[in-house]
Design a protein around this motif. Sequence first.
Motif, PDB file in Angstrom:
ATOM      1  N   MET A  33       0.828  -1.214   0.000  1.00  0.00           N
ATOM      2  CA  MET A  33       0.000   0.000   0.000  1.00  0.00           C
ATOM      3  C   MET A  33       0.859   1.260   0.000  1.00  0.00           C
ATOM      4  N   VAL A  34       1.974   1.257   0.729  1.00  0.00           N
ATOM      5  CA  VAL A  34       2.885   2.403   0.701  1.00  0.00           C
ATOM      6  C   VAL A  34       3.482   2.558  -0.703  1.00  0.00           C
ATOM      7  N   ALA A  35       3.864   1.439  -1.316  1.00  0.00           N
ATOM      8  CA  ALA A  35       4.434   1.491  -2.672  1.00  0.00           C
ATOM      9  C   ALA A  35       3.417   2.035  -3.672  1.00  0.00           C
ATOM     10  N   ILE A  36       2.159   1.661  -3.530  1.00  0.00           N
ATOM     11  CA  ILE A  36       1.109   2.161  -4.424  1.00  0.00           C
ATOM     12  C   ILE A  36       0.945   3.668  -4.240  1.00  0.00           C
ATOM     13  N   GLU A  37       0.855   4.114  -2.990  1.00  0.00           N
ATOM     14  CA  GLU A  37       0.713   5.552  -2.739  1.00  0.00           C
ATOM     15  C   GLU A  37       1.902   6.330  -3.291  1.00  0.00           C
ATOM     16  N   ASP A  38       3.108   5.820  -3.080  1.00  0.00           N
ATOM     17  CA  ASP A  38       4.308   6.492  -3.601  1.00  0.00           C
ATOM     18  C   ASP A  38       4.289   6.548  -5.126  1.00  0.00           C
ATOM     19  N   ALA A  39       3.888   5.447  -5.768  1.00  0.00           N
ATOM     20  CA  ALA A  39       3.845   5.406  -7.232  1.00  0.00           C
ATOM     21  C   ALA A  39       2.788   6.370  -7.775  1.00  0.00           C
ATOM     22  N   ILE A  40       1.653   6.468  -7.099  1.00  0.00           N
ATOM     23  CA  ILE A  40       0.603   7.399  -7.533  1.00  0.00           C
ATOM     24  C   ILE A  40       1.088   8.835  -7.434  1.00  0.00           C
ATOM     25  N   ASP A  41       1.871   9.133  -6.398  1.00  0.00           N
ATOM     26  CA  ASP A  41       2.425  10.483  -6.242  1.00  0.00           C
ATOM     27  C   ASP A  41       3.318  10.878  -7.416  1.00  0.00           C
ATOM     28  N   GLU A  42       3.902   9.891  -8.091  1.00  0.00           N
ATOM     29  CA  GLU A  42       4.803  10.147  -9.217  1.00  0.00           C
ATOM     30  C   GLU A  42       4.060  10.348 -10.540  1.00  0.00           C
ATOM     31  N   LEU A  43       2.764  10.062 -10.562  1.00  0.00           N
ATOM     32  CA  LEU A  43       1.976  10.154 -11.798  1.00  0.00           C
ATOM     33  C   LEU A  43       1.549  11.582 -12.096  1.00  0.00           C
ATOM     34  N   ASP A  44       1.231  11.829 -13.373  1.00  0.00           N
ATOM     35  CA  ASP A  44       0.647  13.103 -13.790  1.00  0.00           C
ATOM     36  C   ASP A  44      -0.873  13.010 -13.833  1.00  0.00           C
ATOM     37  N   VAL A  45      -1.429  12.075 -13.095  1.00  0.00           N
ATOM     38  CA  VAL A  45      -2.871  11.843 -13.060  1.00  0.00           C
ATOM     39  C   VAL A  45      -3.368  12.258 -11.683  1.00  0.00           C
ATOM     40  N   ASP A  46      -4.528  12.922 -11.636  1.00  0.00           N
ATOM     41  CA  ASP A  46      -5.076  13.386 -10.367  1.00  0.00           C
ATOM     42  C   ASP A  46      -5.836  12.260  -9.679  1.00  0.00           C
ATOM     43  N   ILE A  47      -5.172  11.614  -8.726  1.00  0.00           N
ATOM     44  CA  ILE A  47      -5.773  10.541  -7.935  1.00  0.00           C
ATOM     45  C   ILE A  47      -5.478  10.844  -6.478  1.00  0.00           C
TER      46      ILE A  47
END
Length: 108
Positions: A14-28
């Motif tokens: 779950m931490v890895a998912i949150e970190d990866a989402i932070d790196e995206l240019d998508v608003d999630i």
Amino acid sequence: MTEAEFNELLDELMVAIEDAIDELDVDIDCESGNGMLTMQFENRSQIILSRQPALRQLWLAAKSGGFHFNYQSNEEQWVCDSTNEAFISMLNRFMSEQSGDEVELELG
């Protein structure tokens, strides 16, 4: 797998998912707590990940439906119990569908 091992695996995921989402240019937007991770998209749709300690499963709820994942230690990945598809492949597909953008999380 012990409950402690199960929880450690899911905490790391779950931490890895949150970190990866932070790196995206998508608003999630992500919110975590009580063993769950909720991802909310601009269109207000959600994907919810929840741990099921008694079953040693990870559950995913998306617009496409609900799915249950078992950890395959020999493959070191979570695999859907109904389709045998890898968790990350399904998550990327559902996130792409719900965001309207191509999402490819890099977990590592």
